[in-house]
Scaffold this motif. Structure first.
Motif, PDB file in Angstrom:
ATOM      1  N   ASN A   3       0.815  -1.288   0.263  1.00 35.71           N
ATOM      2  CA  ASN A   3       0.038   0.057   0.044  1.00 35.71           C
ATOM      3  C   ASN A   3       1.003   1.360  -0.018  1.00 35.71           C
ATOM      4  O   ASN A   3       0.367   2.220  -0.763  1.00 35.71           O
ATOM      5  N   ASN A   4       2.033   1.413   0.854  1.00 34.05           N
ATOM      6  CA  ASN A   4       2.819   2.600   0.605  1.00 34.05           C
ATOM      7  C   ASN A   4       3.482   2.971  -0.616  1.00 34.05           C
ATOM      8  O   ASN A   4       3.383   3.868  -0.970  1.00 34.05           O
ATOM      9  N   GLU A   5       3.746   1.851  -1.300  1.00 34.47           N
ATOM     10  CA  GLU A   5       4.367   1.797  -2.779  1.00 34.47           C
ATOM     11  C   GLU A   5       3.285   2.551  -3.475  1.00 34.47           C
ATOM     12  O   GLU A   5       3.615   3.085  -4.479  1.00 34.47           O
ATOM     13  N   LYS A   6       2.075   1.918  -3.607  1.00 41.74           N
ATOM     14  CA  LYS A   6       0.892   2.269  -4.288  1.00 41.74           C
ATOM     15  C   LYS A   6       0.780   3.785  -4.103  1.00 41.74           C
ATOM     16  O   LYS A   6       0.504   4.852  -4.837  1.00 41.74           O
ATOM     17  N   LYS A   7       0.756   4.634  -2.846  1.00 41.09           N
ATOM     18  CA  LYS A   7       0.535   5.739  -2.523  1.00 41.09           C
ATOM     19  C   LYS A   7       1.454   6.746  -3.047  1.00 41.09           C
ATOM     20  O   LYS A   7       1.358   7.696  -3.670  1.00 41.09           O
ATOM     21  N   ILE A   8       2.770   6.180  -2.901  1.00 37.01           N
ATOM     22  CA  ILE A   8       3.927   7.027  -3.582  1.00 37.01           C
ATOM     23  C   ILE A   8       3.769   7.106  -4.913  1.00 37.01           C
ATOM     24  O   ILE A   8       3.938   8.137  -5.514  1.00 37.01           O
ATOM     25  N   TYR A   9       3.401   5.885  -5.627  1.00 33.18           N
ATOM     26  CA  TYR A   9       3.309   6.162  -7.093  1.00 33.18           C
ATOM     27  C   TYR A   9       2.250   6.795  -7.427  1.00 33.18           C
ATOM     28  O   TYR A   9       2.289   7.677  -8.427  1.00 33.18           O
ATOM     29  N   LEU A  10       1.146   6.831  -6.783  1.00 33.05           N
ATOM     30  CA  LEU A  10      -0.056   7.512  -7.262  1.00 33.05           C
ATOM     31  C   LEU A  10       0.015   9.251  -7.137  1.00 33.05           C
ATOM     32  O   LEU A  10      -0.038  10.090  -7.878  1.00 33.05           O
ATOM     33  N   THR A  11       0.880   9.689  -5.780  1.00 29.81           N
ATOM     34  CA  THR A  11       1.228  10.815  -5.576  1.00 29.81           C
ATOM     35  C   THR A  11       2.251  11.592  -6.725  1.00 29.81           C
ATOM     36  O   THR A  11       1.959  12.275  -7.279  1.00 29.81           O
ATOM     37  N   MET A  12       3.094  10.566  -7.112  1.00 29.24           N
ATOM     38  CA  MET A  12       4.167  11.158  -7.998  1.00 29.24           C
ATOM     39  C   MET A  12       3.660  11.297  -9.410  1.00 29.24           C
ATOM     40  O   MET A  12       3.800  12.125 -10.210  1.00 29.24           O
ATOM     41  N   ALA A  13       2.509  10.463  -9.890  1.00 31.13           N
ATOM     42  CA  ALA A  13       1.833  10.325 -11.196  1.00 31.13           C
ATOM     43  C   ALA A  13       0.902  11.753 -11.020  1.00 31.13           C
ATOM     44  O   ALA A  13       0.378  12.021 -12.415  1.00 31.13           O
ATOM     45  N   LEU A  14       0.348  12.164 -10.041  1.00 29.90           N
ATOM     46  CA  LEU A  14      -0.763  13.127 -10.023  1.00 29.90           C
ATOM     47  C   LEU A  14       0.033  14.372 -10.332  1.00 29.90           C
ATOM     48  O   LEU A  14       0.803  14.947  -9.345  1.00 29.90           O
ATOM     49  N   LYS A  15      -0.633  15.084 -11.487  1.00 29.00           N
ATOM     50  CA  LYS A  15       0.024  16.325 -11.560  1.00 29.00           C
ATOM     51  C   LYS A  15      -1.110  17.649 -11.303  1.00 29.00           C
ATOM     52  O   LYS A  15      -0.720  18.536 -10.707  1.00 29.00           O
ATOM     53  N   TYR A  16      -2.393  17.412 -11.541  1.00 25.60           N
ATOM     54  CA  TYR A  16      -3.379  18.269 -11.319  1.00 25.60           C
ATOM     55  C   TYR A  16      -4.527  17.626 -10.555  1.00 25.60           C
ATOM     56  O   TYR A  16      -4.871  16.418 -10.727  1.00 25.60           O
ATOM     57  N   PHE A  17      -5.323  18.339  -9.677  1.00 24.47           N
ATOM     58  CA  PHE A  17      -6.405  18.079  -9.007  1.00 24.47           C
ATOM     59  C   PHE A  17      -7.500  18.917  -9.220  1.00 24.47           C
ATOM     60  O   PHE A  17      -7.409  20.169  -9.218  1.00 24.47           O
ATOM     61  N   VAL A  18      -8.538  18.593  -9.961  1.00 24.55           N
ATOM     62  CA  VAL A  18      -9.677  19.545 -10.328  1.00 24.55           C
ATOM     63  C   VAL A  18     -10.726  19.371  -9.292  1.00 24.55           C
ATOM     64  O   VAL A  18     -11.326  18.225  -9.224  1.00 24.55           O
ATOM     65  N   LEU A  19     -11.123  20.557  -8.611  1.00 22.77           N
ATOM     66  CA  LEU A  19     -12.152  20.615  -7.840  1.00 22.77           C
ATOM     67  C   LEU A  19     -13.424  21.108  -8.626  1.00 22.77           C
ATOM     68  O   LEU A  19     -13.089  22.177  -9.311  1.00 22.77           O
ATOM     69  N   VAL A  20     -14.486  20.331  -8.735  1.00 26.12           N
ATOM     70  CA  VAL A  20     -15.770  21.091  -9.581  1.00 26.12           C
ATOM     71  C   VAL A  20     -16.776  21.442  -8.333  1.00 26.12           C
ATOM     72  O   VAL A  20     -17.019  20.571  -7.666  1.00 26.12           O
ATOM     73  N   GLY A  21     -17.172  22.497  -8.512  1.00 25.82           N
ATOM     74  CA  GLY A  21     -17.984  23.035  -7.193  1.00 25.82           C
ATOM     75  C   GLY A  21     -18.321  24.522  -7.368  1.00 25.82           C
ATOM     76  O   GLY A  21     -17.416  25.377  -8.153  1.00 25.82           O
ATOM     77  N   ILE A  22     -19.579  24.886  -6.997  1.00 27.95           N
ATOM     78  CA  ILE A  22     -19.913  26.288  -7.191  1.00 27.95           C
ATOM     79  C   ILE A  22     -20.091  26.858  -5.469  1.00 27.95           C
ATOM     80  O   ILE A  22     -20.965  26.220  -4.925  1.00 27.95           O
ATOM     81  N   GLY A  23     -19.773  28.158  -5.386  1.00 31.90           N
ATOM     82  CA  GLY A  23     -20.191  28.736  -4.091  1.00 31.90           C
ATOM     83  C   GLY A  23     -19.421  28.193  -3.130  1.00 31.90           C
ATOM     84  O   GLY A  23     -18.197  27.841  -3.060  1.00 31.90           O
TER      85      GLY A  23
END
Length: 66
Positions: A3-23
């Motif tokens: 699990n720790n290796e998976k979390k590190i891999y996902l963190t390194m691969a993620l460049k943008y996080f899009v939040l969709v919401g209003i107000g």
């Protein structure tokens, strides 16, 4: 892969996080992000909090370069 290796891999691969919401669903998250973010964040948060076509096109263009 544990699990720790998976979390590190996902963190390194993620460049943008899009939040969709209003107000309030977007404003609170934006305030916390702006207050706590580093000068050069590892993951950039993009806020799709409007129905503006121009803003959405900018977000899509940025995501295409990732």
């Amino acid at each position: 892969m544990n699990n720790n290796e998976k979390k590190i891999y996902l963190t390194m691969a993620l460049k943008y996080f899009v939040l969709v919401g209003i107000g309030g669903s977007s404003n609170g998250a934006r305030a916390v992000y702006d207050a706590l973010r580093k000068p050069e964040p590892e993951i950039e948060m993009l806020f799709a909090d409007t129905v503006s076509l121009v803003m959405l096109e900018r977000i899509i263009a940025k995501l295409k370069t990732a």
